[in-house]
Scaffold this active site. Sequence first.
Site, PDB file in Angstrom:
ATOM      1  N   SER A 288       0.820  -1.216   0.000  1.00 48.16           N
ATOM      2  CA  SER A 288       0.000   0.000   0.000  1.00 48.16           C
ATOM      3  C   SER A 288       0.851   1.262   0.000  1.00 48.16           C
ATOM      4  CB  SER A 288      -0.954  -0.046   1.202  1.00 48.16           C
ATOM      5  OG  SER A 288      -1.924   0.962   1.133  1.00 48.16           O
ATOM      6  N   ASP A 299       9.824   5.161 -10.522  1.00 51.96           N
ATOM      7  CA  ASP A 299       9.354   5.677 -11.810  1.00 51.96           C
ATOM      8  C   ASP A 299       9.943   7.040 -12.143  1.00 51.96           C
ATOM      9  OD1 ASP A 299       7.881   3.411 -12.065  1.00 51.96           O
ATOM     10  OD2 ASP A 299       5.923   4.383 -12.114  1.00 51.96           O
ATOM     11  N   LYS A 313      -0.661  -4.357  -2.941  1.00 55.24           N
ATOM     12  CA  LYS A 313      -1.942  -3.893  -2.419  1.00 55.24           C
ATOM     13  C   LYS A 313      -2.191  -2.496  -2.989  1.00 55.24           C
ATOM     14  CE  LYS A 313      -5.101  -2.276   0.647  1.00 55.24           C
ATOM     15  NZ  LYS A 313      -5.657  -0.899   0.658  1.00 55.24           N
TER      16      LYS A 313
END
Length: 526
Positions: A288, A299, A313
């Site tokens: 999460s 990224d 998650k």
Amino acid sequence: MKRYTLFLFLLLSAFACRLSAQKLQSLTTATDKLTNTLLLIERLYVDTVNVEKLAETGIIAILKELDPHSSYATAKEAKAVTENFAGSFEGVGIQFNMVEDTLLVVQTIVKGPSEKAGIVAGDRIVSVDGETIAGVKISREDIMSKLRGKKGTVVKLGVVRRSVKDTLFFNVVRDKIPLHTIYAKHMMTPTIGYIRIESFGENTYNEFMDAVQQLEQQGMQRLILDLQDNGGGVLQAAAQIANEFLVQGDLIVYTEGRSMKRQTYTATRSGRLRDMPVTVLINEFSASASEIVAGALQDQDRGTIVGRRSFGKGLVQRIISFKDGSHIRLTMAHYYTPSGRCIQKPYTKGDIKSYALELDERYKHGELTNADSIHFADSLRYYTLRQHRPVYGGGGIMPDVFVPLDTMRYTSFHRKLAAKNIVLENVLKYIDRNRTKLKKQYPVFDTFRSSFTVPQTLTDDIVRIGKEQNITPKDDEELQRTIPALQRQLKALIARDLWDMNEYYIIDNERNDIVQRALKEMMKQP
């Protein structure tokens, strides 16, 4: 029962404007069925039943047919969740463990209510407001509920202390107690700092920035951010921390769902740590909010991710509360990393068992122990935003540097001893007997770390008690492989109780493969 009927009515009304007449009629019919079924049972069923309990059972069953993270919480469970995320609770301010059905104070919170009243580490709390809690098989949760209470209220604690003959009594004034989510912050080398975040709560960002300031004052020029075993928490805290490594306007994460428009979280300003080299540690239990941080930095080509593929998650829940304090957590959207990867791993609606066993499947397929066992379809390939490196979706965050699970670190014998609580109970007894002597012999942690050796008698006692409970090594070789890891664990646990979690991780990380690999990778950098 009426409150559940009202909830369904309000939920229906909230979405009615978005539904076609046909869908609205279908939903109304379904709601009528649920409501009428409960009414019929309440009025006509042959025996007396708890209709509210039936309603709860029905809600739980319905949510199980959706996704693995939509859930129902009772008022008691909901309160505990809220406290964990809120970053504080109201109580007496102690850390404790249960030893032989007795509450043993491990530490008092610095400047907290118990410390102010005179309670010290090693005390045994035997009564709360005249009610005996020692030796009566009371649950840990019940004890916590007795100790916690509204700020300003007084609780009378009966305490047994070593070397004191009679029971001592303390009137403790409850106060707000902070819940810390950063468990460790220290320098690993003269220039490399280390911060471990255990979960993300409302105070995590402030804790993190305090830790950064302290480490920078000690010479930190590079950072290892440890998110291993971090199950997530408050999205805003994760976004705030990621922001500190990025420049204004950088995308951090976005959410999108069938009934929720895309919502983006971007860096609102250039962060304090935007130029500091950072390595983020994750494993299969990082989930999460921790995946949001790792995914954003990966990224944006802003950090190196080290470890194993994270949990996956990536479902966003909204809490909808009932009047009695209970609530449901209903999944409304997915999390996506800046490159467009969906964090959520695949699942089958209604099949919670397979979802729960997914990590076992990773182990069976060799993913946790061998990077060559991990394969991604071309359709799951994405690219980082600055350097255009290939990264992969399909659930979770795949690290840049893979560290295999060390299946030999803990033997089966060691795991069984720990599972039966034999290790923890005996180390607590050892500390209880020797606390004064240890504090005198090792006034500072550095001395303890360099010169303390776990007594052979302690490990012998653990092995003996294990044998008494039919827990034995399969042969002498397994016993000999168990002892070194057991002694490292014991030393870390003793350090935790004499000092804090920070000292526990200093010792434990000496043999943590992911931490050591990250340190090695970071030291390669110019």
